[in-house]
Each structure stands twice: as structure tokens, then as C-alpha cells.
Design a protein around this motif. Structure first.
Motif, PDB file in Angstrom:
ATOM      1  N   GLN A 190      33.465  46.433  33.418  1.00  0.00           N
ATOM      2  CA  GLN A 190      33.503  45.138  34.247  1.00  0.00           C
ATOM      3  C   GLN A 190      34.702  45.165  35.062  1.00  0.00           C
ATOM      4  N   ALA A 191      35.805  45.504  34.438  1.00  0.00           N
ATOM      5  CA  ALA A 191      37.257  45.316  35.365  1.00  0.00           C
ATOM      6  C   ALA A 191      36.851  46.304  36.554  1.00  0.00           C
ATOM      7  N   LEU A 192      36.401  47.360  36.242  1.00  0.00           N
ATOM      8  CA  LEU A 192      36.218  48.260  37.642  1.00  0.00           C
ATOM      9  C   LEU A 192      35.759  47.702  38.615  1.00  0.00           C
ATOM     10  N   LEU A 205      37.376  38.185  33.145  1.00  0.00           N
ATOM     11  CA  LEU A 205      37.393  39.335  32.317  1.00  0.00           C
ATOM     12  C   LEU A 205      38.712  39.847  31.453  1.00  0.00           C
ATOM     13  N   ALA A 206      39.878  39.583  32.309  1.00  0.00           N
ATOM     14  CA  ALA A 206      41.109  39.910  31.625  1.00  0.00           C
ATOM     15  C   ALA A 206      41.444  39.033  30.457  1.00  0.00           C
ATOM     16  N   GLU A 207      41.216  37.636  30.506  1.00  0.00           N
ATOM     17  CA  GLU A 207      41.439  36.599  29.782  1.00  0.00           C
ATOM     18  C   GLU A 207      40.577  36.967  28.412  1.00  0.00           C
ATOM     19  N   ALA A 208      39.210  37.315  28.716  1.00  0.00           N
ATOM     20  CA  ALA A 208      38.236  37.433  27.619  1.00  0.00           C
ATOM     21  C   ALA A 208      38.832  38.822  26.964  1.00  0.00           C
ATOM     22  N   PRO A 246      43.180  53.459  37.846  1.00  0.00           N
ATOM     23  CA  PRO A 246      42.371  54.608  38.148  1.00  0.00           C
ATOM     24  C   PRO A 246      41.868  54.720  39.440  1.00  0.00           C
ATOM     25  N   PHE A 247      41.930  53.767  40.451  1.00  0.00           N
ATOM     26  CA  PHE A 247      41.882  53.569  41.831  1.00  0.00           C
ATOM     27  C   PHE A 247      43.072  54.507  42.512  1.00  0.00           C
ATOM     28  N   PRO A 284      41.484  54.339  47.681  1.00  0.00           N
ATOM     29  CA  PRO A 284      40.306  54.718  47.399  1.00  0.00           C
ATOM     30  C   PRO A 284      39.472  54.267  46.150  1.00  0.00           C
ATOM     31  N   GLY A 285      38.016  54.298  46.304  1.00  0.00           N
ATOM     32  CA  GLY A 285      37.468  53.962  44.850  1.00  0.00           C
ATOM     33  C   GLY A 285      37.349  55.273  44.025  1.00  0.00           C
ATOM     34  N   GLY A 286      36.940  55.136  42.857  1.00  0.00           N
ATOM     35  CA  GLY A 286      36.506  56.150  42.229  1.00  0.00           C
ATOM     36  C   GLY A 286      37.485  56.407  40.988  1.00  0.00           C
TER      37      GLY A 286
END
Length: 376
Positions: free
Chosen positions: A28-30, A51-54, A141-142, A162-164
Motif C-alpha cells: 500500500q505504501a508503494l 498507512l504509516a500510522e497504521a 525502492p524508487f 523513476p518508479g519500480g
């Protein structure tokens, strides 16, 4: 504001184990990282923070225990209760946690003191970007927390995002047992691992034969001490590619990458790649090439001139001394291959494969001549 359901935010069941929670946050974070959602940045930032807090709560057994019993409001020290149980902490926790949670960031005492009813220290969410960086061991990871490459002086340039996620998850996952290092209840005095950024360095075969100096313009992000924001800065890195270096050779620049929260800089590691060549192909320390000759040349002899990687011409001879060149046969030129980097002055061989081109048509007279010439 109604109490939020952290389990629903991450999309996991209430009995989800640690690994499931990790996987859910990673996915979800990505997906909702603001840098990957420029067209809906406001929504992405909101979801990214939630998402980070959860994740910060559910990945910590102490925070999760409190949340499961008293909900978000109870976790943060406000009255009202939540999905896990009755409201507030008037006079402490029912059933008590008299000694507090060992190793956690919560403290309980028998008297009402600073920090909340019953001595409870309310939970305050950490910065979402810090959570994200901690999860990936300090490296995004980006392509390394915002570093991308363009070409400068035939070498790479970094900048952009870039993504991925090439190569899968980077190393450096933190220990979940006591929270995240450096974030709200983690191991005291610890710093996040800065990690490293790995980038390809394409090099022409000619340059691997002779050696070359590559100058790389790198844009990295440093943290401004007054604002806490990342500020892009440029720097020139120089790599002296040695003759004979092979694909996969790694060149590391320690501390030349982005500055990470909590201290430290990423390392930049270039991985050498060999560009394809139209004539030569590398085979370890040897070079391979192919020459095409006619049937007559294969039988009577031939000479070919190859332009070598250093620009000099190399003469290839075959089919001489009444020994016709067989299709697929190899001519070996000793010491004409790649330099051997570990043995200065030594080189591999140049191996030339002979390819015989047969005529597409043959007349009856030519057939007869061949029969007469070769006795068949």
C-alpha cells in the motif's frame, strides 16, 4: 473525529501476523507514495500518512495491545474509546499493566502524573516519510530515494525519481521486537541504516579494452539544517575504468548519496555493464569474431582485415597450405584478446570463426568441373 480502524486502513484481518502486516504496508505504501501519484497528490499524501500510522501501531506489539483494547483515542491518550474497548484511561488501565510494557514506548504508574491519565504516555505518530525510509533500510525502492540517471560525458547522471523496484527489496529490514530504530519507542540511540543506491554503468567494449575515465554528474539530496527539507546539490564523481574490467565490476562511492533522516548518507554503487559491439563479443578474457568467406576462398585461401578495438587492423588468414578452411573452424590469434586486469601486460586470445557462404545456384558445367577437380 471518529476513531480510525488501522486494520482496515492496511487491509488486514485483526489476527494478522507480523509478516502479513509488513507485506500489506509495503504494497500500500508503494502504491500511495505521493511521488508516484502526482495527479492526486493530496489524496495520496493523506493515505500515505494513514498507512504509516497504521503500520507503526500494528507492527509494535505494545502499541497494538493498547489499540486493540482502547482504540485510537485511547492509544493517543484522549477520552472516548475506540474499536478495541471502552473509553479513556481514568485512573489507569482496567486490569492494569502495573509495570508497563517491557521494551515499549508506553509507561504506566499508579498515580496520575505528567503525560496523561494514570501515567500513560500518549502515542504520537512519527513522520510518514521516516517510517517509509526505515522500512526499506534507509533506501527507497524508487531507485534510491530520488536518484535517477541521465548521461553526462557518456556517463550516468542522477536526479529524478523513476518508479519500480528493480532487484526486489533492499536489505536492511529493522528488528520489529522493540519498535523501529530511531522512531517513537525504538532502540535508544540507534540510527537508521543509510543503505546504498545501485546503478548500472554502461561502458563500450572499446573502453573496456583500452581503459577510460568516466565523469559522472550526480544530483543528491542533503537535509537543510534550518528547514529539515531536502535540498538538491550536484557533484562530479570520477571513475577510472581499468583495461580488462568485466561486466559486474562494482565501483562504490561511500557517503556520496542522499542524506537520510537521523544521520548518515547513502552510498552510491555503480555496476559495470558491457555495451554490445557489432563485430566483437567478449568471452572471458578472449574476444570472438566471425568472418564470412566464399566457397572458392575457403578452398583456395583468403585474407581478411579486421579493425580491432584499439583502431588497429588485424590480418586474418585461412585456407592456406592446401588446407581448406572448414565451415565453423576457428582461427586463434594469441595475445590479441582482452587485457587481463589482474595480470598487467597479459591478454587473452582473439578467436575468429570461419563461416563459408555457399553459392545459391550452380550450373551443370560448374558441377562437372568440381567433379573433375575433386575426383567424384
Amino acid at each position: 473525529m471518529p476513531s480510525r480502524d488501522y486494520y482496515s486502513i492496511l487491509g488486514v484481518a485483526k489476527d494478522a501476523d507480523e509478516d502479513t502486516i509488513k507485506k500489506a504496508y509495503r504494497k500500500q505504501a508503494l502504491k500511495w507514495h505521493p511521488d508516484r501519484n502526482p495527479d492526486q497528490k493530496e489524496l495520496a499524501e493523506k493515505k500515505f500518512k494513514e498507512l504509516a500510522e497504521a503500520y507503526e501501531v500494528l507492527s509494535d506489539k505494545n502499541k497494538r495491545t493498547v489499540y486493540d483494547q482502547f482504540g485510537e483515542d485511547g492509544l493517543k491518550g484522549s477520552a472516548g474509546g475506540g474499536p478495541g474497548g471502552p473509553g479513556g484511561f481514568p485512573g489507569g488501565f482496567p486490569g492494569g499493566f502495573p509495570g508497563g510494557f517491557p521494551g515499549g514506548s508506553f509507561t504506566f504508574t499508579s498515580t496520575n502524573g505528567a503525560g496523561g491519565p494514570g501515567g500513560f504516555r500518549p502515542f504520537t505518530p512519527s513522520n510518514a516519510d521516516d517510517i517509509f525510509r526505515q522500512f526499506f533500510g534507509g533506501a527507497s525502492p524508487f531507485a534510491g530515494m530520488g536518484m535517477d540517471m541521465d548521461m553526462d560525458d557518456d556517463g550516468p547522471r542522477m536526479g529524478g525519481m523513476p518508479g519500480g523496484m528493480p532487484g526486489g527489496m533492499p536489505s536492511g529490514f529493522f528488528n520489529m521486537a522493540g519498535g523501529m530504530p530511531g522512531i517513537n519507542g525504538g532502540m535508544p540511540g540507534s540510527r537508521p541504516a543509510a543503505g546504498s543506491v545501485q546503478r548500472p554503468l554502461p561502458v563500450a567494449l572499446e573502453d573496456l579494452y583500452t581503459g577510460v575515465e568516466k565523469r559522472l554528474k550526480v544530483t543528491r539530496k542533503l537535509i537543510d539544517g534550518s528547514t529539515g527539507r531536502h535540498v538538491p546539490t550536484e557533484k562530479i564523481l570520477t571513475i577510472n575504468v581499468k583495461p580488462g574490467w568485466k561486466a559486474g565490476t562494482k565501483i562504490k562511492f561511500a557517503g556520496e548519496g542522499d542524506e537520510v533522516p537521523g544521520g548518515g548518507h547513502q552510498d552510491i554503487e555503480f555496476v559495470l555493464e558491457e555495451k554490445p559491439h557489432p563485430v566483437f563479443k567478449r568471452d572471458g578474457d578472449n574476444l570472438r569474431a566471425t568472418v564470412t568467406v566464399s566457397l572458392v576462398e575457403a578452398v583456395t585461401g583468403f585474407t581478411r582485415s579486421l579493425r580491432h578495438l584499439d583502431g588497429c587492423n588485424v590480418e586474418i588468414r585461412g585456407g592456406a597450405n592446401n588446407r581448406p578452411a572448414q565451415p565453423g573452424s576457428e582461427i586463434v590469434l594469441s595475445g590479441q584478446g582482452m587485457p587481463i586486469s589482474k595480470l598487467p601486460g597479459k591478454r587473452g586470445d582473439l578467436i575468429v570463426t570461419v563461416q563459408v557462404s555457399l553459392p545459391t545456384t550452380v550450373t551443370e558445367a560448374q558441377k562437372a568441373a568440381l567433379r573433375n577437380a575433386f575426383g567424384n
